[in-house]
Design an enzyme around this catalytic site. Structure first.
Site: not given
Ligand code: NAP
Length: 278
Positions: A65, A101, A130
């Site tokens: 992205k 998004d 996200a």
């Molecule tokens: P990302 O950029 O990889 O961010 C992941 C986030 O989760 C970070 O804030 C990370 O914290 C945190 N995290 C990971 N493991 C953790 C743990 N064990 N304990 C606490 N925090 C933890 O991912 P993203 O793209 O933002 O996506 C995040 C989620 O949103 C995913 O589940 C994805 O499937 C969902 N999503 C859904 C949609 C939809 O359309 N519904 C769209 C986009 C994303 P740190 O910064 O400390 O690593």
């Protein structure tokens, strides 16, 4: 026939082909949407290839992205605000990049849970891609935002970026969180905690929830995360990530063709695909 697709790595898990193809069929649009596995070092080549092949549009998912941005001829205000692109339109040899998004999240929220976003105080859990899109959109609406993240510095940086909405950032420590929770109307989980690998886990303890809190988890697989189970058991209105998924796709249609798709058909396609995975 117009050809569109989604680039990502991995890409097998994407539900976008099912959603878009079901909607094309429902409205009789002569178009096809395909999943495209693109290695991180091949983004520029893939974009040039799609352009040369006459693709009408693309969606972009993790991890590309941000990587596509240097190759766009034009970025919308939404894409510029979040620094990421999830929708591309090819037009007269040019590439237009947009991000749906945040607008997709907002549309899902307004359809199913909250009509007065500007009057609400939000706690966003997580500070990844996200969270960034959601914070930008909620900030644009004038909502009050607090961001809490395992890596507290990232929450603070994100909050600082959206300081116009009085955002503030903090860690995920329950003591720190309990004060913030008392002052918010809506909690939005954007962390990956609760997804398949950590199924049954919640990013916040159940005893921090209260019945008048509205609770959103943008995870859609599983459809009911532990956070939503805990919240629903207390009587909180809850919303999972299916709405955001469907509405970000609907907003892509608006960017490609200026029309809205049948979102109920898209949602049925998502639910059917998810239930066949369970
Ligand atoms: P990302 O950029 O990889 O961010 C992941 C986030 O989760 C970070 O804030 C990370 O914290 C945190 N995290 C990971 N493991 C953790 C743990 N064990 N304990 C606490 N925090 C933890 O991912 P993203 O793209 O933002 O996506 C995040 C989620 O949103 C995913 O589940 C994805 O499937 C969902 N999503 C859904 C949609 C939809 O359309 N519904 C769209 C986009 C994303 P740190 O910064 O400390 O690593």
């Amino acid at each position: 026939m117009q050809v569109l697709g989604v680039i990502g790595h991995p890409i097998d898990h994407s539900l976008s082909p099912q959603m878009h193809n079901a909607a094309f069929q429902a409205v009789g649009r002569d178009a096809l949407y395909v999943p495209l596995l693109v290695q991180p070092d091949a983004v520029q080549t893939a974009l040039a290839g799609a352009k040369a092949l006459g693709f009408f549009g693309l969606n972009v998912t993790v991890p590309h992205k941000q990587a596509v941005i240097p190759f766009m001829d034009h970025l919308t205000a939404e894409a510029q605000a979040v620094g990421s692109v999830n929708t591309i339109r090819f037009e007269n040899g040019r590439m237009y990049g947009h991000s749906t998004d945040g607008p997709g999240f907002r549309a899902a929220l307004e359809q199913k849970l909250i009509t007065d976003i500007a009057d609400c105080s939000f706690l966003i859990l997580g500070a990844g891609g996200a969270a960034r899109a959601i914070a930008a959109e909620l900030g644009r609406c004038g909502a009050h935002i607090t961001i809490a993240n395992r890596t507290a510095g990232k929450a603070k940086d994100l909050a600082y970026e959206f300081a116009h909405s009085e955002a503030r950032g903090m860690g995920l420590d329950p003591h720190e969180l309990s004060r913030a929770m008392a002052a918010v109307d809506v909690v939005v989980n954007t962390t990956t905690v609760g997804m398949h690998a950590s199924r049954g886990e919640s990013p916040i303890p159940r005893d921090l929830l209260r019945p008048d809190l509205r609770v959103v988890d943008i995870i859609y697989n599983p459809q009911e995360t532990q956070l939503l189970v805990d919240a629903a058991s207390l009587g909180c209105p809850v919303l999972n990530g299916i709405g955001m998924l469907v509405w970000q796709a609907a907003k892509s249609w608006e960017f490609w063709w200026g029309v809205s798709p049948p979102t109920e058909v898209m949602e049925a396609a998502v639910r059917s695909a998810l239930s066949s995975m369970e």
